[in-house]
Design an enzyme around this catalytic site. Structure first.
Site, PDB file in Angstrom:
ATOM      1  N   LYS A  71      19.690  46.171  90.472  1.00  0.00           N
ATOM      2  CA  LYS A  71      21.005  46.635  90.038  1.00  0.00           C
ATOM      3  C   LYS A  71      21.418  47.988  90.694  1.00  0.00           C
ATOM      4  O   LYS A  71      22.351  48.075  91.197  1.00  0.00           O
ATOM      5  CB  LYS A  71      20.533  47.308  88.422  1.00  0.00           C
ATOM      6  CG  LYS A  71      20.046  46.199  87.597  1.00  0.00           C
ATOM      7  CD  LYS A  71      20.058  46.703  86.073  1.00  0.00           C
ATOM      8  CE  LYS A  71      19.145  47.850  85.871  1.00  0.00           C
ATOM      9  NZ  LYS A  71      17.717  47.436  85.927  1.00  0.00           N
ATOM     10  N   ARG A  75      20.231  50.336  77.409  1.00  0.00           N
ATOM     11  CA  ARG A  75      18.837  49.650  77.421  1.00  0.00           C
ATOM     12  C   ARG A  75      18.385  49.671  75.937  1.00  0.00           C
ATOM     13  O   ARG A  75      17.271  48.965  75.676  1.00  0.00           O
ATOM     14  CB  ARG A  75      18.046  50.436  78.083  1.00  0.00           C
ATOM     15  CG  ARG A  75      18.368  50.685  79.550  1.00  0.00           C
ATOM     16  CD  ARG A  75      17.119  51.377  80.309  1.00  0.00           C
ATOM     17  NE  ARG A  75      17.880  51.567  81.334  1.00  0.00           N
ATOM     18  CZ  ARG A  75      17.001  51.735  82.604  1.00  0.00           C
ATOM     19  NH1 ARG A  75      15.796  51.805  82.529  1.00  0.00           N
ATOM     20  NH2 ARG A  75      17.630  52.060  83.794  1.00  0.00           N
ATOM     21  N   ARG A  80       9.137  49.646  96.941  1.00  0.00           N
ATOM     22  CA  ARG A  80      10.365  50.366  97.196  1.00  0.00           C
ATOM     23  C   ARG A  80      10.129  52.071  97.414  1.00  0.00           C
ATOM     24  O   ARG A  80       9.055  52.385  96.890  1.00  0.00           O
ATOM     25  CB  ARG A  80      10.937  50.189  95.778  1.00  0.00           C
ATOM     26  CG  ARG A  80      12.203  51.313  95.594  1.00  0.00           C
ATOM     27  CD  ARG A  80      13.096  50.835  94.359  1.00  0.00           C
ATOM     28  NE  ARG A  80      12.635  51.364  93.072  1.00  0.00           N
ATOM     29  CZ  ARG A  80      13.205  51.078  91.922  1.00  0.00           C
ATOM     30  NH1 ARG A  80      14.314  50.305  91.843  1.00  0.00           N
ATOM     31  NH2 ARG A  80      12.719  51.709  90.920  1.00  0.00           N
ATOM     32  N   ARG A 116       9.052  56.564  93.895  1.00  0.00           N
ATOM     33  CA  ARG A 116       9.222  57.050  92.531  1.00  0.00           C
ATOM     34  C   ARG A 116       7.751  56.931  91.643  1.00  0.00           C
ATOM     35  O   ARG A 116       7.125  55.885  91.844  1.00  0.00           O
ATOM     36  CB  ARG A 116      10.007  56.293  91.688  1.00  0.00           C
ATOM     37  CG  ARG A 116      11.596  56.610  92.281  1.00  0.00           C
ATOM     38  CD  ARG A 116      12.591  55.718  91.589  1.00  0.00           C
ATOM     39  NE  ARG A 116      12.527  55.259  90.449  1.00  0.00           N
ATOM     40  CZ  ARG A 116      13.510  54.595  89.521  1.00  0.00           C
ATOM     41  NH1 ARG A 116      14.665  54.178  90.182  1.00  0.00           N
ATOM     42  NH2 ARG A 116      13.204  54.292  88.152  1.00  0.00           N
ATOM     43  N   ARG A 153       7.022  49.816  82.025  1.00  0.00           N
ATOM     44  CA  ARG A 153       8.665  49.614  81.969  1.00  0.00           C
ATOM     45  C   ARG A 153       8.946  48.164  81.687  1.00  0.00           C
ATOM     46  O   ARG A 153       9.939  47.908  80.777  1.00  0.00           O
ATOM     47  CB  ARG A 153       9.092  49.935  83.333  1.00  0.00           C
ATOM     48  CG  ARG A 153       9.281  51.422  83.435  1.00  0.00           C
ATOM     49  CD  ARG A 153       9.170  51.783  84.916  1.00  0.00           C
ATOM     50  NE  ARG A 153      10.583  51.618  85.542  1.00  0.00           N
ATOM     51  CZ  ARG A 153      10.710  51.491  86.709  1.00  0.00           C
ATOM     52  NH1 ARG A 153       9.763  51.645  87.388  1.00  0.00           N
ATOM     53  NH2 ARG A 153      11.912  51.420  87.296  1.00  0.00           N
TER      54      ARG A 153
END
Ligand code: AMP
Length: 214
Positions: free
Chosen positions: A13, A88, A127, A157, A168
Site C-alpha cells: 500500500k 482497519r 524493508r 521500523r 500485526r
C-alpha cells in the site's frame, strides 16, 4: 476521486499510494505516517500511540477518526485522496463513510491488495524506510540514504521485527479483514488487486481495477 488502499501490512500500500496519487492527481494520506510523525515530534497523540504501534496493535478508533477529520477538511483534499491504511476496523469504516457523507462526498472504491502471508513476511523483514519521508525500500541496509531529495537515513521500523509482524497479521485477521465485508454490505465498490509482482505491474493492475487503464 477518493480511494482507500486496503490489505495486510507489507502488501504494498505504502509503495503504491504515491504512484496512484500521481496518476489520479490527488494527495495521499497515510494514518501510519501521520502517527509516526506525531511520535517523532513527541505530541500528546504520538506519546499515546507509541507503545501500541511498536507492539503492532491498532491505535484507538477515535484517534484515527480525528486524523481523518482534520485532513479531509483541508483544501488540498478537496479534489480527492488516496487513503493508505486509514481504515482497519468497522467503526473506522463507518466513521469515514459518515464524515464523507456530511461533506457531500463518498468513497469511489476500496482497492484490496491481495498478497499471500509468506510474501508479506519476506517483504517486511527486508524493508527499510526513510526516517524523513517514509519512502519504503527493499534490500537496502539501515543507515544508507533515501533516494529522494530529503536524503534521509533509512531505518528498520520496530514493528517490522518478526514478533510484531506476526502480531500485526493476527490483528489484521481479527479486526481488519471483516471490514471488506462491511464495505461490500454498504454499497462501496471493493476491487481486488493481485499485489504479487513488480511495482509497475501492480500499479497498472490497480489503475485497471479503477477503470482508468485498459
Ligand atoms: P502502517 O504504517 O500503515 O503499517 O501503520 C503503522 C501502525 O500505525 C499500525 O501498526 C498501527 O499501530 C497504527 N495505525 C496506522 N493506521 C491505523 C488505523 N487506521 N487504525 C489503527 N491503527 C493504525
Amino acid at each position: 476521486m477518493i480511494i482507500v488502499l486496503f490489505g495486510k501490512p507489507g502488501g504494498g500500500k505504502g509503495t503504491q499510494a504515491p504512484l496512484l496519487a500521481a496518476a489520479l492527481d490527488v494527495p495521499t494520506l497515510a494514518t501510519g505516517d501521520e502517527l509516526r510523525a506525531a511520535v517523532r515530534d513527541g505530541t500528546p497523540m504520538g506519546r499515546a500511540a507509541k507503545a501500541a504501534m511498536e507492539r503492532g496493535e491498532l491505535v484507538p478508533d477515535d484517534v484515527i477518526l480525528g486524523i481523518l477529520k482534520d485532513a479531509l477538511s483541508q483544501p488540498r483534499f478537496a479534489r480527492g485522496a488516496v487513503l493508505d491504511g486509514v481504515v482497519r476496523t468497522e467503526p473506522q469504516a463507518a466513521g469515514l463513510t459518515k464524515m464523507l457523507g456530511e461533506l457531500g462526498r463518498s468513497l469511489d472504491a476500496v482497492l484490496y491488495f491481495d498478497v499471500p502471508d509468506e510474501v508479506l513476511v519476506e517483504r517486511l523483514s527486508g524493508r527499510t524506510v526513510c526516517e524523513r519521508c517514509q519512502t519504503p525500500y527493499q534490500g537496502r541496509e539501515p543507515g544508507t540514504r533515501c533516494d529522494k531529495a530529503d536524503g534521509g537515513v533509512l531505518v528498520r521500523r520496530k514493528d517490522d521485527e518478526p514478533e510484531a509482524v506476526r502480531h500485526r497479521l493476527a490483528v489484521y485477521e481479527r479486526d481488519t479483514a471483516p471490514v471488506l465485508e462491511w464495505f461490500r454490505g454498504h454499497g462501496t465498490t471493493v476491487a481486488r488487486v493481485d499485489a504479487v509482482g513488480s511495482v509497475p505491474e501492480v500499479t497498472a493492475r490497480a489503475l485497471r481495477a479503477l477503470g482508468l487503464a485498459s
